[in-house]
Design a protein around this motif. Structure first.
Motif, PDB file in Angstrom:
ATOM      1  N   TRP A 289      38.120  53.205  36.420  1.00 15.02           N
ATOM      2  CA  TRP A 289      38.691  52.237  37.349  1.00 15.02           C
ATOM      3  C   TRP A 289      37.717  51.825  38.440  1.00 15.02           C
TER       4      TRP A 289
ATOM      5  N   TRP B  55      48.292  38.615  42.046  1.00 16.51           N
ATOM      6  CA  TRP B  55      47.240  38.416  41.054  1.00 16.51           C
ATOM      7  C   TRP B  55      47.362  37.044  40.399  1.00 16.51           C
TER       8      TRP B  55
ATOM      9  N   THR C 161      35.548  49.165  36.859  1.00 16.36           N
ATOM     10  CA  THR C 161      36.301  48.106  36.172  1.00 16.36           C
ATOM     11  C   THR C 161      36.238  46.742  36.862  1.00 16.36           C
ATOM     12  N   PRO C 162      36.524  46.664  38.187  1.00 14.43           N
ATOM     13  CA  PRO C 162      36.530  45.334  38.804  1.00 14.43           C
ATOM     14  C   PRO C 162      35.189  44.619  38.688  1.00 14.43           C
TER      15      PRO C 162
ATOM     16  N   ILE D 183      36.203  40.956  38.584  1.00 15.74           N
ATOM     17  CA  ILE D 183      37.398  40.775  39.416  1.00 15.74           C
ATOM     18  C   ILE D 183      37.084  41.237  40.838  1.00 15.74           C
TER      19      ILE D 183
ATOM     20  N   ARG E  17      38.548  42.765  43.230  1.00 14.87           N
ATOM     21  CA  ARG E  17      39.609  43.681  43.658  1.00 14.87           C
ATOM     22  C   ARG E  17      39.039  45.089  43.667  1.00 14.87           C
TER      23      ARG E  17
ATOM     24  N   GLU F 206      42.688  36.488  36.875  1.00 14.35           N
ATOM     25  CA  GLU F 206      42.413  37.906  37.116  1.00 14.35           C
ATOM     26  C   GLU F 206      43.076  38.777  36.048  1.00 14.35           C
ATOM     27  N   ASP F 207      44.317  38.436  35.723  1.00 17.62           N
ATOM     28  CA  ASP F 207      45.023  39.202  34.684  1.00 17.62           C
ATOM     29  C   ASP F 207      44.278  39.109  33.354  1.00 17.62           C
TER      30      ASP F 207
ATOM     31  N   CYS G 270      43.253  47.310  40.549  1.00 16.89           N
ATOM     32  CA  CYS G 270      43.238  47.032  39.106  1.00 16.89           C
ATOM     33  C   CYS G 270      44.109  48.038  38.359  1.00 16.89           C
TER      34      CYS G 270
ATOM     35  N   ARG H  63      47.774  47.299  38.938  1.00 17.11           N
ATOM     36  CA  ARG H  63      48.197  46.098  38.223  1.00 17.11           C
ATOM     37  C   ARG H  63      48.391  46.409  36.738  1.00 17.11           C
ATOM     38  N   TRP H  64      47.470  47.175  36.197  1.00 18.39           N
ATOM     39  CA  TRP H  64      47.532  47.523  34.783  1.00 18.39           C
ATOM     40  C   TRP H  64      48.733  48.433  34.513  1.00 18.39           C
TER      41      TRP H  64
ATOM     42  N   LEU I  49      41.174  41.247  33.412  1.00 20.47           N
ATOM     43  CA  LEU I  49      41.466  42.684  33.346  1.00 20.47           C
ATOM     44  C   LEU I  49      41.896  43.091  31.937  1.00 20.47           C
TER      45      LEU I  49
END
Length: 233
Positions: A43, A22, A46-47, A52, A54, A26-27, A59, A62-63, A30
DNA sequence: AAACCCGTCAACCGCTTCCTG
DNA sequence: TCAGGAAGCGGTTGACGGGTT
């Protein structure tokens, strides 16, 4: 309504999705999106909503494993090692259950730690005199880890390219009254830092209060006091 | 100095479980 | 009750860095 959401998500999915490590951008996207949702997000959307490229699954991972507040990174303590070994003997490879009993550790991190450290320690212990198992296990656990703390991108000051390294725990204070408080240093990924905000995590809703904040130009950080609500544990 | 090896860990993949209509 | 979708979970992979030859 669901249909339109789904079709837009599907068309979004047809675009080229990113894989691999990532980026800082991107971070930031998010974190900003989740922060803006105040603990209420999906979720799948979310992207797209966060801009994002992804999958929602990526996501979420990553979270949960990296960006979520309260995540501990770096070397495991001897107590944590012993807890993991004991729980693994009882539960087997039920990493999420084990993680739920170790505050701030993720199932993925525990699983990796098991395969890279603890499994080998146990194997070494078992090949020696069984009567000395307890002492040997303890001494093995006390061996300095091969992993240099600085090898963790989270703690490294070198440029590893992993932006999430800018969030890390500073100090944990465990209390006997059933609640815990953790000071978290946050290299500001959003601006401005609110004085106080709730965020829902794996262990329930956590309220963060701004404890201190400094900005010396290049380096902007906030110290947040994390209050984990007792009823959410 | 370069090539190779090995350990580590973030991320991916696919299966299972849970939830909702 | 059932089917479909979302979320959770655990095994596996691959990139990367450090050590060794």
């Amino acid at each position: 309504m669901v249909k339109s959401t789904r079709s837009s998500v599907t068309s979004f999915m047809k675009t080229k999705l990113r894989k691999g490590a990532w980026s800082l951008e991107e971070d930031q996207k998010l974190i900003a999106y989740i922060h803006s949702r105040h603990g209420n997000w999906n979720w799948v959307v979310t992207p797209k909503a966060a801009g994002i490229l992804r999958t929602g699954k990526s996501c979420r991972l990553r979270w949960l494993n990296y960006l979520r507040p309260g995540i501990k990174h770096g070397n495991f303590s001897q107590e944590e090692d012993e807890t993991i070994i004991n729980l693994h003997q009882q539960l087997g490879n039920r990493w999420s259950t084990i993680a739920s009993r170790l505050s701030g550790r993720t199932d993925n991190e525990i699983k990796n730690h098991w395969h890279t450290h603890l499994k080998n320690i146990l194997q070494e212990t078992e090949t020696d005199d069984p009567s000395e198992d307890d002492d040997l296990l303890l001494s093995n656990l006390q061996k300095p880890s091969n992993v240099n703390a600085n090898s963790s991108p989270l703690l490294s000051s070198s440029s590893s390219g992993d932006p999430a390294g800018e969030i890390y725990n500073n100090q944990t204070i465990e209390e006997n009254d059933g609640s815990s408080q953790t000071y978290v240093e946050l290299q500001c990924l959003w601006d401005p830092v609110p004085a106080s905000f709730p965020m829902e995590g794996l262990y329930g809703t956590t309220t963060y209060t701004l404890a201190s904040y400094y900005d010396d130009g290049d380096d902007v950080s906030a110290y947040l006091l994390m209050q984990q609500n007792e009823e959410s544990v």
